[in-house]
Design an enzyme around this catalytic site. Structure first.
Site, PDB file in Angstrom:
ATOM      1  N   LYS A   1       0.845  -1.204   0.000  1.00  0.00           N
ATOM      2  CA  LYS A   1       0.000   0.000   0.000  1.00  0.00           C
ATOM      3  C   LYS A   1       0.877   1.249   0.000  1.00  0.00           C
ATOM      4  CE  LYS A   1      -3.968   1.921   2.584  1.00  0.00           C
ATOM      5  NZ  LYS A   1      -4.793   1.748   3.794  1.00  0.00           N
TER       6      LYS A   1
ATOM      7  N   SER B   1      -9.788   2.215   2.995  1.00  0.00           N
ATOM      8  CA  SER B   1      -8.943   2.959   2.086  1.00  0.00           C
ATOM      9  C   SER B   1      -8.026   2.074   1.249  1.00  0.00           C
ATOM     10  CB  SER B   1      -8.071   3.946   2.871  1.00  0.00           C
ATOM     11  OG  SER B   1      -7.186   3.241   3.732  1.00  0.00           O
TER      12      SER B   1
ATOM     13  N   SER C   1      -9.655  -0.383   7.099  1.00  0.00           N
ATOM     14  CA  SER C   1      -9.163  -0.299   5.718  1.00  0.00           C
ATOM     15  C   SER C   1      -8.491  -1.546   5.162  1.00  0.00           C
ATOM     16  CB  SER C   1      -8.217   0.887   5.571  1.00  0.00           C
ATOM     17  OG  SER C   1      -8.961   2.069   5.614  1.00  0.00           O
TER      18      SER C   1
HETATM   19  N1  GLN Z   1     -12.912   4.088   6.417  1.00  0.00           N
HETATM   20  C1  GLN Z   1     -12.324   4.552   7.638  1.00  0.00           C
HETATM   21  C2  GLN Z   1     -12.040   6.015   7.543  1.00  0.00           C
HETATM   22  O1  GLN Z   1     -12.372   6.597   6.570  1.00  0.00           O
HETATM   23  C3  GLN Z   1     -11.102   3.760   7.967  1.00  0.00           C
HETATM   24  C4  GLN Z   1      -9.900   4.198   7.228  1.00  0.00           C
HETATM   25  C5  GLN Z   1      -8.695   3.355   7.534  1.00  0.00           C
HETATM   26  O2  GLN Z   1      -8.780   2.307   8.176  1.00  0.00           O
HETATM   27  N2  GLN Z   1      -7.552   3.835   7.103  1.00  0.00           N
HETATM   28  O3  GLN Z   1     -11.504   6.601   8.416  1.00  0.00           O
END
Ligand code: GLN
Length: 506
Positions: free
Chosen positions: A80, A155, A179
């Site tokens: 990532k 994400s 994410s």
């Molecule tokens: N979807 C969650 C957010 O927008 C988690 C994001 C993540 O785990 N990086 O914060």
């Protein structure tokens, strides 16, 4: 062997060890696959064909010379783009870091290089990991390999889509509120958020430091365990890194013993309470079937309640932006990446350059969270917002500890819905945040979580995930439970779920 990309990572490792294939063949198959499907998927922000093939050639030579190698040596991996990779761009999906090439490796990157896994490239993500759909990437969205009109989750949608589309057998994701697990559920892949502190955060560009944790993205539970074992361990460069032995995850993934397993189903996240009324019918149906399979295999299933889950989403969306607003202060146009001069100002001050750069470099969602976080931390509001959110965390930790008493794991659907069409929730941040309700509690409490594909929903034929949660440092329990259920499901279907995904056409 016909299509090397279809093997599991463990099968690849075995074929390499027995000299049936070379890493050069294996890595070539993957970079070719990337080339043929990326125009439809866009899982990668950067592909390092030469670098990956150079590592493959090196590992082949060392194997031929009889050198003792790591189990996953020669098996390619995607990383990532929030993880620093020396000599390879690291943008975090943001314009503000466009063209930045880190002068150092994150501990995870260093471990991967030491174990000789060819790094295929860097995967797409919501900007600075803020989002649940990968549509917030400054470089355009990733598409779900099951239906390219839908989001892959976020994400870490790039890592999940790369693995689901057979572009990579292994990927690294990061999970601050879901994410890794939520994209896992949306793409029919296995995603694990280890116990907080189990995997080093050194060189992981920080979003919310008390919640961030990197972990594996794979197609099978065993592959996840193999990658987990590789990347976990104490790191003196990360002060929150756990000092002590890592959980024996690979042995647990090989065991998969369901008889006598004690499972608690989280009432607030699965029963048809008012709180969980937003759960899609096909998600609940697959979840109930999996629970029935567990019971049939001799697991004891009971219902548990975590009443404070009602406040978890609000607490997360205060803690996360607060920490992010502080962490993102370092993008000041002085040290990294982009620098913009304000229009029509002859001799701009440092502050004016910072403001112009941050205005041009950050996207809307990042700005929204910086504003919320700065407000929540401001004097006069600190106790009311950040302080209250921290109290909810403590309450949740106590309720989870009580719920785990006498049980091995807890279970819930990973996400209330399946993957939605691109654009569907882009103008409605709150409805997108609601999709994180089942995943973010684990981050608030620091416990590990794993999402396992358990079928597709009848209404849209999109994958559904089941999440197992375990107490801190009991990550092995996740792998044991998930491996057992995975075996039952694959027996029922006659093939792994991912093999039912439609072929991606370029
Ligand atoms: N979807 C969650 C957010 O927008 C988690 C994001 C993540 O785990 N990086 O914060």
């Amino acid at each position: 062997m016909s299509d090397l990309t279809r093997l599991t990572a463990d099968e690849m490792a075995q074929a390499l060890a027995s000299n049936e294939i070379t890493s050069t063949e294996l890595t070539t198959a993957h970079v070719d696959r990337i080339e043929s499907v990326e125009s439809s998927i866009h899982a990668f922000l950067h592909v390092d064909r030469e670098g990956a093939l150079a590592t493959a050639a090196d590992v082949d030579a060392r194997r031929a010379a009889g050198e003792q190698l790591a189990h996953l040596a020669g098996v390619p991996i995607a990383v990532k783009d929030v993880i620093a990779t020396r000599g390879m761009p690291t943008t975090c999906g943001s314009k503000i870091l466009e063209g930045w090439i880190p002068p150092y490796d994150a501990t995870i990157s260093a471990i991967i290089r030491r174990a000789s896994l060819p790094i295929l490239g860097k995967t797409n993500m919501d900007e600075f990991a803020m989002g649940s759909s990968t549509e917030r990437s400054a470089y355009g969205p990733t598409h779900n390999p099951w239906d390219i009109g839908r989001v892959p989750g976020g994400s870490g949608g790039g890592s999940a889509a790369a693995v689901a589309a057979f572009e990579a057998p292994l990927a690294i994701g990061t999970d601050t509120g879901g994410s890794i697990r939520q994209p896992g559920a949306f793409t029919g892949t296995v995603g694990v958020k280890p116990t907080y502190g189990a995997v080093s955060r050194y060189g992981l560009v920080a979003m919310a430091s008390s919640l961030d944790q990197a972990g594996p993205v794979t197609r099978t539970v065993l592959d996840a365990a193999l990658l987990h074992e590789l990347i976990a361990g104490h790191d003196p460069m990360d002060s929150t890194s756990i000092d002590g032995p890592s959980a024996p995850v690979v042995a647990a993934a090989r065991r998969g013993e369901l008889k006598g397993l004690r499972v608690g189903v989280i009432r607030e996240l699965s029963a048809s309470t008012e709180f969980s009324s937003g759960f899609q019918a096909g998600v609940s149906a697959r979840f109930d079937e999996s629970i029935a399979l567990l019971t049939g295999a001799g697991a004891e299933v009971v219902e548990v309640s975590i009443p404070s889950l009602e406040h978890a989403l609000a607490a997360y969306y205060l803690v996360m932006p607060s920490e992010a607003s502080s962490n993102l202060a370092r993008f000041d146009a002085m040290r990294y990446g982009m620098r913009v001069s304000p229009d029509g100002v002859d001799d701009p001050s440092a502050e004016q350059v910072m403001a112009a750069t941050r205005d041009a470099g950050f996207g809307d969602e990042v700005k929204r969270r910086i504003i919320v976080g700065t407000y929540a931390l401001s004097s006069g509001y600190y106790d009311a917002y950040y302080g209250s959110a921290q109290k909810v965390r403590t309450l949740l930790a106590r309720e989870f500890a009580a719920a785990f008493e006498g049980l091995d794991v807890l279970a819930s659907p990973t996400v209330p819905t399946t993957a939605y069409p691109l654009g569907d929730k882009l103008d409605d941040p709150l409805s997108m945040y609601l999709g994180d309700i089942a995943t973010l509690p684990a981050n608030l409490v620091g416990i590990p979580g794993l999402s396992l594909p358990i079928g597709v929903a009848d209404e849209d034929q999109m994958p559904v995930g089941l999440q197992f949660l375990a107490p801190q440092q009991a990550d092995d329990r996740l792998y044991n439970a998930a491996a057992g259920l995975e075996r039952l499901l694959v027996d029922t279907w006659g093939q792994p779920l991912i093999d039912r995904a439609p072929e991606v056409h370029a």
